[in-house]
Design an enzyme around this catalytic site. Structure first.
Site, PDB file in Angstrom:
ATOM      1  N   LYS A  26     -86.427  -0.075 -28.938  1.00 49.87           N
ATOM      2  CA  LYS A  26     -85.695  -1.356 -29.032  1.00 49.87           C
ATOM      3  C   LYS A  26     -85.480  -1.719 -30.499  1.00 49.87           C
ATOM      4  CE  LYS A  26     -83.567  -5.113 -28.309  1.00 49.87           C
ATOM      5  NZ  LYS A  26     -84.023  -6.451 -28.473  1.00 49.87           N
ATOM      6  N   SER A  36     -82.748  -5.885 -24.112  1.00 50.78           N
ATOM      7  CA  SER A  36     -81.567  -6.263 -24.899  1.00 50.78           C
ATOM      8  C   SER A  36     -80.455  -6.763 -23.993  1.00 50.78           C
ATOM      9  CB  SER A  36     -81.053  -5.072 -25.708  1.00 50.78           C
ATOM     10  OG  SER A  36     -79.913  -5.490 -26.455  1.00 50.78           O
ATOM     11  N   GLU A  40     -77.658  -1.761 -34.087  1.00 47.47           N
ATOM     12  CA  GLU A  40     -76.855  -2.997 -33.919  1.00 47.47           C
ATOM     13  C   GLU A  40     -76.463  -3.561 -35.297  1.00 47.47           C
ATOM     14  OE1 GLU A  40     -78.670  -5.860 -31.079  1.00 47.47           O
ATOM     15  OE2 GLU A  40     -78.596  -7.324 -32.704  1.00 47.47           O
ATOM     16  N   HIS A  76     -82.731   0.374 -31.670  1.00 48.17           N
ATOM     17  CA  HIS A  76     -81.517  -0.201 -31.066  1.00 48.17           C
ATOM     18  C   HIS A  76     -80.992  -1.333 -31.944  1.00 48.17           C
ATOM     19  CE1 HIS A  76     -79.659  -3.519 -28.837  1.00 48.17           C
ATOM     20  NE2 HIS A  76     -79.153  -2.645 -28.002  1.00 48.17           N
ATOM     21  N   ASN A  77     -81.888  -2.216 -32.360  1.00 47.86           N
ATOM     22  CA  ASN A  77     -81.461  -3.340 -33.190  1.00 47.86           C
ATOM     23  C   ASN A  77     -80.995  -2.876 -34.566  1.00 47.86           C
ATOM     24  OD1 ASN A  77     -82.258  -4.884 -31.014  1.00 47.86           O
ATOM     25  ND2 ASN A  77     -83.336  -6.402 -32.230  1.00 47.86           N
TER      26      ASN A  77
HETATM   27  N1  NDP Z   1     -82.586 -14.477 -28.191  1.00 49.18           N
HETATM   28  C1  NDP Z   1     -82.178 -13.231 -27.995  1.00 49.18           C
HETATM   29  O1  NDP Z   1     -80.969 -12.926 -27.915  1.00 49.18           O
HETATM   30  C2  NDP Z   1     -83.199 -12.148 -27.806  1.00 49.18           C
HETATM   31  C3  NDP Z   1     -84.553 -12.376 -27.989  1.00 49.18           C
HETATM   32  N2  NDP Z   1     -85.464 -11.391 -27.768  1.00 49.18           N
HETATM   33  C4  NDP Z   1     -86.903 -11.646 -27.923  1.00 49.18           C
HETATM   34  O2  NDP Z   1     -87.370 -12.301 -26.732  1.00 49.18           O
HETATM   35  C5  NDP Z   1     -88.412 -13.225 -27.057  1.00 49.18           C
HETATM   36  C6  NDP Z   1     -87.999 -14.613 -26.586  1.00 49.18           C
HETATM   37  O3  NDP Z   1     -86.819 -14.974 -27.274  1.00 49.18           O
HETATM   38  P1  NDP Z   1     -86.109 -16.394 -27.091  1.00 49.18           P
HETATM   39  O4  NDP Z   1     -85.911 -16.659 -25.641  1.00 49.18           O
HETATM   40  O5  NDP Z   1     -84.939 -16.384 -28.001  1.00 49.18           O
HETATM   41  O6  NDP Z   1     -87.227 -17.430 -27.537  1.00 49.18           O
HETATM   42  P2  NDP Z   1     -87.927 -17.710 -28.958  1.00 49.18           P
HETATM   43  O7  NDP Z   1     -88.128 -16.432 -29.685  1.00 49.18           O
HETATM   44  O8  NDP Z   1     -87.199 -18.805 -29.624  1.00 49.18           O
HETATM   45  O9  NDP Z   1     -89.365 -18.239 -28.465  1.00 49.18           O
HETATM   46  C7  NDP Z   1     -89.512 -19.486 -27.823  1.00 49.18           C
HETATM   47  C8  NDP Z   1     -90.553 -19.391 -26.729  1.00 49.18           C
HETATM   48  O10 NDP Z   1     -91.818 -18.994 -27.276  1.00 49.18           O
HETATM   49  C9  NDP Z   1     -92.790 -19.961 -26.872  1.00 49.18           C
HETATM   50  N3  NDP Z   1     -93.855 -20.011 -27.865  1.00 49.18           N
HETATM   51  C10 NDP Z   1     -93.717 -20.057 -29.211  1.00 49.18           C
HETATM   52  N4  NDP Z   1     -94.944 -20.100 -29.792  1.00 49.18           N
HETATM   53  C11 NDP Z   1     -95.848 -20.074 -28.788  1.00 49.18           C
HETATM   54  C12 NDP Z   1     -97.268 -20.089 -28.743  1.00 49.18           C
HETATM   55  N5  NDP Z   1     -97.993 -20.097 -29.865  1.00 49.18           N
HETATM   56  N6  NDP Z   1     -97.872 -20.066 -27.541  1.00 49.18           N
HETATM   57  C13 NDP Z   1     -97.141 -20.043 -26.405  1.00 49.18           C
HETATM   58  N7  NDP Z   1     -95.798 -20.022 -26.373  1.00 49.18           N
HETATM   59  C14 NDP Z   1     -95.167 -20.031 -27.562  1.00 49.18           C
HETATM   60  C15 NDP Z   1     -92.002 -21.250 -26.772  1.00 49.18           C
HETATM   61  O11 NDP Z   1     -92.730 -22.211 -26.040  1.00 49.18           O
HETATM   62  P3  NDP Z   1     -92.401 -23.782 -26.245  1.00 49.18           P
HETATM   63  O12 NDP Z   1     -91.199 -24.062 -25.416  1.00 49.18           O
HETATM   64  O13 NDP Z   1     -93.623 -24.458 -25.751  1.00 49.18           O
HETATM   65  O14 NDP Z   1     -92.170 -23.997 -27.697  1.00 49.18           O
HETATM   66  C16 NDP Z   1     -90.752 -20.761 -26.079  1.00 49.18           C
HETATM   67  O15 NDP Z   1     -90.943 -20.552 -24.704  1.00 49.18           O
HETATM   68  C17 NDP Z   1     -88.613 -13.110 -28.569  1.00 49.18           C
HETATM   69  O16 NDP Z   1     -89.643 -12.200 -28.828  1.00 49.18           O
HETATM   70  C18 NDP Z   1     -87.287 -12.567 -29.070  1.00 49.18           C
HETATM   71  O17 NDP Z   1     -87.407 -11.857 -30.272  1.00 49.18           O
HETATM   72  C19 NDP Z   1     -85.080 -10.171 -27.309  1.00 49.18           C
HETATM   73  C20 NDP Z   1     -83.760  -9.886 -27.095  1.00 49.18           C
HETATM   74  C21 NDP Z   1     -82.704 -10.824 -27.364  1.00 49.18           C
HETATM   75  O1  5RP Z   2     -82.731  -8.344 -30.006  1.00 52.13           O
HETATM   76  C1  5RP Z   2     -81.632  -8.838 -30.064  1.00 52.13           C
HETATM   77  C2  5RP Z   2     -80.458  -8.181 -29.439  1.00 52.13           C
HETATM   78  O2  5RP Z   2     -80.720  -6.902 -29.016  1.00 52.13           O
HETATM   79  C3  5RP Z   2     -81.444 -10.108 -30.842  1.00 52.13           C
HETATM   80  O3  5RP Z   2     -80.207 -10.658 -30.633  1.00 52.13           O
HETATM   81  C4  5RP Z   2     -81.817  -9.861 -32.254  1.00 52.13           C
HETATM   82  O4  5RP Z   2     -83.034 -10.552 -32.465  1.00 52.13           O
HETATM   83  C5  5RP Z   2     -80.864 -10.364 -33.271  1.00 52.13           C
HETATM   84  O5  5RP Z   2     -81.389  -9.956 -34.501  1.00 52.13           O
HETATM   85  P1  5RP Z   2     -81.119 -10.714 -35.867  1.00 52.13           P
HETATM   86  O6  5RP Z   2     -81.429 -12.174 -35.628  1.00 52.13           O
HETATM   87  O7  5RP Z   2     -82.074 -10.073 -36.808  1.00 52.13           O
HETATM   88  O8  5RP Z   2     -79.671 -10.494 -36.175  1.00 52.13           O
END
Ligand code: NDP
Ligand code: 5RP
Length: 483
Positions: free
Chosen positions: A190, A136, A197, A193-194
């Site tokens: 986690k 997070s 949140e 945690h969310n």
């Molecule tokens: N954004 C946030 O604030 C937070 C996110 N997370 C978690 O972290 C993870 C990454 O989040 P985030 O950085 O936002 O990215 P996304 O959840 O938007 O995922 C995008 C990434 O996934 C890849 N991807 C999607 N489908 C496939 C597939 N079938 N095979 C291989 N690669 C694939 C994409 O590759 P390509 O570029 O080729 O499309 C890209 O690198 C997620 O699980 C999310 O829930 C956790 C905490 C906070």
């Molecule tokens: O994991 C997170 C932070 O800890 C992401 O920001 C979370 O996916 C946000 O959740 P939502 O889109 O459901 O508001």
């Protein structure tokens, strides 16, 4: 910077999935002196990262999974940061084929903990270590120090812990990363945690709504209130960014940005998962549930449009003492927040007992003090409460929290009553207060529920003055028999 395609296994860690989170965590590893192998399904993201931030440290550019795996020192350590669900399964499957027994796959995405339990068992059968790690902190935390919640085998943490701790946030010199427990425990905490949140954000939203509609404050004025609150017991990341969001002016209209954003909150699913899990575990997480439902209600655009203008009934007067009511809201927010965290920690205790994870709640509060979205001053108090009594039945019973609620209870009741009389929805404030009143009640109406269940379904009841189960012959002579 070293940017190359190589077969030499010199990277200490690999990151696949280079969107917002993965690219920033990869940079964080590199900035801490680790050589990082980079991989993304579409090579464009890898190249964009190297183009913009290749100078952050030592990266190894790869295009295929085979190339990626070949770049890693043994035992190989790969952090997967892709979309949760099928994408994670696809990437893990591809990696597992290319890796060898003893190698470690870390899933840092927001995976559902039951998926993590399944994946851990399947990879263990193949001799691979699988670590489901909650991470997070969003974009900024990923780069500068997130809170990391790794589950999985304890021996994996021995190989992985120092690496993860090096890039995590630190509070008072302590890393915001610790081994949570076996298999799905890291993703479970986690998820909760969310959920917390969500509850915290909903409570802040209700406070904002009251300041806006009960006191008539505009966004910049409310920003000042939140900034002031951020200097006291409410000090936290979410309160801080609330003031920032409220202070933001929309460039095209000159209005506060918050006034031109559509009031329909979205959700990706972790809050909903928390509530589903809480229902299965039988833990009342009322604040989190109300927050999930409040987002759903806000997003019911068709129904809301049709219902606009429905009767409000006779409304009460607005508060006349703005300073007093603002202080009431602050106290109600703090008391409700304590309830939301207490419920979340109860769910963690219940999940830990159900799955035999032995989660240390004091250690968890410690790693949530920095890096994560719910980081807050009062997590220090939560840590102290569980340090003092690891088996504490509820956070609300710890002396600090008990006194904090007692100091705010009158304000809390005034806020919920005033909101009700003004027709301002406060589902999280109200449900938290009802939870508190329910918990402290001498006698709940559940006795009547038990009588009704026995009446229509012969489900039996217990008596306050005798052991065992009883049934009344409702359709007979209405005498009582032992069940
Ligand atoms: N954004 C946030 O604030 C937070 C996110 N997370 C978690 O972290 C993870 C990454 O989040 P985030 O950085 O936002 O990215 P996304 O959840 O938007 O995922 C995008 C990434 O996934 C890849 N991807 C999607 N489908 C496939 C597939 N079938 N095979 C291989 N690669 C694939 C994409 O590759 P390509 O570029 O080729 O499309 C890209 O690198 C997620 O699980 C999310 O829930 C956790 C905490 C906070
Ligand atoms: O994991 C997170 C932070 O800890 C992401 O920001 C979370 O996916 C946000 O959740 P939502 O889109 O459901 O508001």
């Amino acid at each position: 910077m070293t940017v190359e395609r190589t077969e030499n296994p010199r990277a200490q860690i690999g990151v696949t999935g280079l969107a917002v989170m993965g690219s920033n965590i990869a940079r964080n590893f590199a900035r801490h002196g680790h050589t990082v192998a980079l991989h993304n399904r579409s090579v464009a993201k890898t190249d964009a990262l190297l183009e913009a931030h290749g100078d952050d440290g030592d990266f190894v550019r790869t295009e295929t999974i085979d190339e990626f795996v070949a770049a890693l020192q043994k035992p190989r350590r790969v952090l997967v940061m892709v979309k949760a669900g099928d994408a994670t399964d696809a990437v893990i499957d591809e990696l597992a084929h290319a890796m060898e027994p003893g190698d470690i796959i870390i899933d840092g995405g927001n995976a559902l903990y039951t998926d993590t339990i399944r994946r851990e068992a399947a990879l263990r059968a193949r001799g691979l270590h699988f670590v489901g790690a909650g991470i997070s902190g969003g974009e900024e935390g990923a780069l500068n120090g997130p809170s990391i919640m790794p589950g999985g085998p304890a021996e994996s943490y021995e190989a992985l812990g120092p690496l993860l701790e090096s890039i995590s946030a630190h509070v008072d010199g302590t890393p915001c990363c610790t081994h949570i427990g076996p298999d799905g425990s890291g993703h479970f905490v986690k998820m909760v945690h969310n959920g917390i949140e969500y509850a915290d954000m909903q409570l802040i939203g209700e406070a904002y709504h009251l300041l806006r509609d009960a006191l008539g404050y505009d966004a910049p004025k409310i920003a000042e209130v939140f900034s002031e609150w951020n200097t006291g017991t409410l000090e936290s990341y979410l309160i801080e960014i609330t003031a920032d969001v409220l202070r933001q002016t929309d460039a095209s209209t000159g209005k506060p940005l918050v006034d031109v954003i559509v009031d329909a909150a979205e959700q990706k699913g972790t809050g909903r998962w928390t509530v589903k899990s809480a229902l299965d575990l039988g833990v009342p997480v009322t604040g989190i549930a109300e927050a999930v439902f409040a987002r759903a209600l806000s997003g019911s655009r068709t129904q809301r449009a049709a219902a606009r203008g429905l009767a409000s009934g006779t409304l009460g007067d607005k508060p006349t003492d703005a300073a007093q009511f603002t202080e009431d809201i602050r106290r109600a927010l703090y008391a409700s927040k304590i309830v939301a965290y207490a419920q979340g920690f109860d769910q963690i205790a219940a999940g830990s007992a159900e799955y035999g994870w032995n989660v240390d709640r004091a250690a968890l509060a410690t790693i949530w003090r920095g890096g994560c979205i719910i980081r807050a001053q009062f997590l220090n108090r939560i840590k102290e409460a569980y340090d003092a009594d690891p088996q504490l039945p509820s956070l609300i019973l710890a002396p600090y929290f008990r006194e904090a609620i007692e100091a705010g209870i009158d304000s809390w009741r005034r806020v919920v009553a005033t909101a009700t009389m003004l027709g301002i929805p406060v589902p999280a404030f109200a449900s938290s207060l009802s939870y508190y009143d329910g918990l402290r009640a001498d006698r709940l109406p559940a006795a009547l529920t038990q009588g009704q269940r026995d009446f229509f379904g012969a489900h039996t009841y217990e008596r306050i003055d005798a052991d065992g189960k009883f049934h009344t012959l409702w359709s007979g002579d209405r005498t009582e028999v032992r069940a």
